[in-house]
Write a protein that holds these residues in place. Sequence first.
Motif, PDB file in Angstrom:
ATOM      1  N   LEU A 123      47.195 -16.918  86.780  1.00  0.00           N
ATOM      2  CA  LEU A 123      47.929 -15.789  86.224  1.00  0.00           C
ATOM      3  C   LEU A 123      49.335 -15.808  86.811  1.00  0.00           C
ATOM      4  N   HIS A 124      50.347 -15.596  85.957  1.00  0.00           N
ATOM      5  CA  HIS A 124      51.738 -15.545  86.388  1.00  0.00           C
ATOM      6  C   HIS A 124      52.430 -14.352  85.748  1.00  0.00           C
ATOM      7  N   MET A 125      53.456 -13.858  86.419  1.00  0.00           N
ATOM      8  CA  MET A 125      54.325 -12.854  85.824  1.00  0.00           C
ATOM      9  C   MET A 125      55.398 -13.507  84.967  1.00  0.00           C
ATOM     10  N   VAL A 126      55.749 -14.743  85.275  1.00  0.00           N
ATOM     11  CA  VAL A 126      56.748 -15.519  84.541  1.00  0.00           C
ATOM     12  C   VAL A 126      56.057 -16.741  83.971  1.00  0.00           C
ATOM     13  N   ARG A 127      56.339 -17.080  82.724  1.00  0.00           N
ATOM     14  CA  ARG A 127      55.647 -18.196  82.090  1.00  0.00           C
ATOM     15  C   ARG A 127      55.885 -19.510  82.833  1.00  0.00           C
ATOM     16  N   PRO A 128      54.818 -20.169  83.304  1.00  0.00           N
ATOM     17  CA  PRO A 128      54.968 -21.467  83.960  1.00  0.00           C
ATOM     18  C   PRO A 128      55.031 -22.590  82.928  1.00  0.00           C
ATOM     19  N   LEU A 129      55.674 -23.672  83.285  1.00  0.00           N
ATOM     20  CA  LEU A 129      55.758 -24.833  82.409  1.00  0.00           C
ATOM     21  C   LEU A 129      54.454 -25.614  82.429  1.00  0.00           C
ATOM     22  N   LEU A 130      54.168 -26.253  81.310  1.00  0.00           N
ATOM     23  CA  LEU A 130      53.044 -27.168  81.212  1.00  0.00           C
ATOM     24  C   LEU A 130      53.574 -28.595  81.160  1.00  0.00           C
ATOM     25  N   ALA A 131      52.688 -29.546  81.404  1.00  0.00           N
ATOM     26  CA  ALA A 131      53.122 -30.939  81.435  1.00  0.00           C
ATOM     27  C   ALA A 131      53.648 -31.408  80.094  1.00  0.00           C
ATOM     28  N   GLU A 171      47.552 -33.921  84.407  1.00  0.00           N
ATOM     29  CA  GLU A 171      47.097 -32.817  83.562  1.00  0.00           C
ATOM     30  C   GLU A 171      46.369 -33.359  82.334  1.00  0.00           C
ATOM     31  N   PHE A 172      45.052 -33.355  82.377  1.00  0.00           N
ATOM     32  CA  PHE A 172      44.235 -33.876  81.289  1.00  0.00           C
ATOM     33  C   PHE A 172      44.307 -32.969  80.059  1.00  0.00           C
ATOM     34  N   ALA A 173      44.291 -31.663  80.276  1.00  0.00           N
ATOM     35  CA  ALA A 173      44.351 -30.705  79.172  1.00  0.00           C
ATOM     36  C   ALA A 173      44.868 -29.381  79.692  1.00  0.00           C
ATOM     37  N   SER A 174      45.438 -28.584  78.801  1.00  0.00           N
ATOM     38  CA  SER A 174      45.931 -27.263  79.204  1.00  0.00           C
ATOM     39  C   SER A 174      45.926 -26.317  78.020  1.00  0.00           C
ATOM     40  N   SER A 175      45.744 -25.043  78.300  1.00  0.00           N
ATOM     41  CA  SER A 175      45.850 -23.976  77.310  1.00  0.00           C
ATOM     42  C   SER A 175      46.591 -22.817  77.955  1.00  0.00           C
ATOM     43  N   GLN A 176      47.418 -22.143  77.174  1.00  0.00           N
ATOM     44  CA  GLN A 176      48.207 -21.043  77.733  1.00  0.00           C
ATOM     45  C   GLN A 176      48.256 -19.884  76.746  1.00  0.00           C
ATOM     46  N   LEU A 177      48.078 -18.682  77.270  1.00  0.00           N
ATOM     47  CA  LEU A 177      48.080 -17.477  76.450  1.00  0.00           C
ATOM     48  C   LEU A 177      48.914 -16.386  77.098  1.00  0.00           C
ATOM     49  N   MET A 178      49.567 -15.570  76.275  1.00  0.00           N
ATOM     50  CA  MET A 178      50.179 -14.346  76.752  1.00  0.00           C
ATOM     51  C   MET A 178      49.120 -13.250  76.606  1.00  0.00           C
ATOM     52  N   VAL A 179      48.649 -12.699  77.730  1.00  0.00           N
ATOM     53  CA  VAL A 179      47.533 -11.760  77.708  1.00  0.00           C
ATOM     54  C   VAL A 179      47.969 -10.323  77.996  1.00  0.00           C
ATOM     55  N   ALA A 180      49.240 -10.120  78.257  1.00  0.00           N
ATOM     56  CA  ALA A 180      49.802  -8.771  78.431  1.00  0.00           C
ATOM     57  C   ALA A 180      51.274  -8.843  78.072  1.00  0.00           C
ATOM     58  N   CYS A 225      39.855 -12.610  85.617  1.00  0.00           N
ATOM     59  CA  CYS A 225      41.215 -12.469  86.131  1.00  0.00           C
ATOM     60  C   CYS A 225      42.019 -11.441  85.341  1.00  0.00           C
ATOM     61  N   THR A 226      41.849 -11.409  84.034  1.00  0.00           N
ATOM     62  CA  THR A 226      42.595 -10.436  83.234  1.00  0.00           C
ATOM     63  C   THR A 226      42.101  -9.012  83.489  1.00  0.00           C
ATOM     64  N   ARG A 227      40.857  -8.869  83.884  1.00  0.00           N
ATOM     65  CA  ARG A 227      40.373  -7.533  84.277  1.00  0.00           C
ATOM     66  C   ARG A 227      40.952  -7.130  85.632  1.00  0.00           C
ATOM     67  N   LEU A 228      41.044  -8.068  86.550  1.00  0.00           N
ATOM     68  CA  LEU A 228      41.556  -7.767  87.884  1.00  0.00           C
ATOM     69  C   LEU A 228      43.051  -7.453  87.860  1.00  0.00           C
ATOM     70  N   CYS A 229      43.797  -8.165  87.019  1.00  0.00           N
ATOM     71  CA  CYS A 229      45.255  -8.000  86.972  1.00  0.00           C
ATOM     72  C   CYS A 229      45.697  -7.843  85.518  1.00  0.00           C
ATOM     73  N   PRO A 230      45.398  -6.711  84.905  1.00  0.00           N
ATOM     74  CA  PRO A 230      45.647  -6.544  83.469  1.00  0.00           C
ATOM     75  C   PRO A 230      47.120  -6.544  83.078  1.00  0.00           C
ATOM     76  N   ASP A 231      48.037  -6.392  84.033  1.00  0.00           N
ATOM     77  CA  ASP A 231      49.457  -6.359  83.720  1.00  0.00           C
ATOM     78  C   ASP A 231      50.142  -7.714  83.875  1.00  0.00           C
ATOM     79  N   SER A 232      49.391  -8.747  84.235  1.00  0.00           N
ATOM     80  CA  SER A 232      49.973 -10.083  84.388  1.00  0.00           C
ATOM     81  C   SER A 232      50.033 -10.758  83.018  1.00  0.00           C
ATOM     82  N   PRO A 233      51.217 -11.133  82.552  1.00  0.00           N
ATOM     83  CA  PRO A 233      51.349 -11.570  81.161  1.00  0.00           C
ATOM     84  C   PRO A 233      50.800 -12.954  80.835  1.00  0.00           C
TER      85      PRO A 233
END
Length: 377
Positions: free
Chosen positions: A285-293, A79-88, A165-173
Amino acid sequence: PSSSILAHIKMTADQQSKGRPDRQGRVMCATYLSFTGLEVVAKEIDAKGCFFDRGAHCHEDEIAEWLNELDEDDFLFGEFASSQLMVAHPTDGSDCVNSDCEDDSCRAGDRGDGEDTSERGDTKDVVAPAGPDEIREASAELVAGLPESFRESVRRDAESIALMCTRLCPDSPWLTMRLEIVQHNACWRWHQDAYVSRTIVTYVGPGTLTVDEDCIRWEEFFKTMDDETNESCVLRENIKQMQTNAVLLMKGNAWPKIRGEGLTHKSPEIKGDEPPKRLLLKVDLHMVRPLLADDSDEEFDDEDDESTEYEDERQASEDTENENEGQAGEDTENEDEDQAGENTENKNEEQTKYSGLKRIREPECARSANVPNVEKL
């Protein structure tokens, strides 16, 4: 795949072998070779995966030259780089309970929807879901360590995919973007995944292998679940391999109203002792927050196994669909109160501890490799 996923598939083996609609998923090419075209075809119920080709990247040689100086072992899980956001908002109505959260949008008494909860005695910190501006910022953070010559093109891809992706699945957090360097550590078996969706671009190296569901030998698939490989369940002539620099959207088991499981896919085949290095952009997109490296050892140690993650992801997706159907006419306050007790303690811990931007992981960051549930494509 975990034992839970395998058991779930085994239980329905007889039904799946009878030509049910949930085994008619296909990999579809977008009519219009653009992100707009990809978004259109992704709405097709039988499109378990969709893609568009766009030829080799204009800086392919420069990317390959830069990649030759790096190795996946230089980075935890490549994992060279990662960013994570709660979008819903998560389906349990809780967002951030971290009293030390430094995110400016984390405000006690404000759920981000205009409702002041402080009068109800609810003083926990709450974060508003990220929007287009935050996604743009996260995309820039993601590519900050890339060479300038191709940095902007990768940033545009990450931002365009994330917004789509957030338009396609707006309820995915949970929106997670990763840049990965992959050579040896990959998933070589045909499988499906528990996320809502993954959109992947292979800038250098061979692309992901996919297959239409009516071309899968399901009896062989079930029979080889415990085997080291399961190549026999898909005939070579039926494989659809993505081209370098193609954009592939893969639906997972938690995609809203999906029929059956997500897209069946695997990593490209290894040839020789030194397979080519690949630079991947993954937007999930996940319903449950995934872990990052770069999550701490303690956070990994506290995680449940992959079977629980699968069950939580699927249940969270079903909860969201039921809410949308049964509560469409109710106000936000009732929605929050009805949802508060629905999800498990593990989901609450995962979904409420984190929100906002995850900074780029520095190369020297290292941790014990004894971490469960890490998958590669």
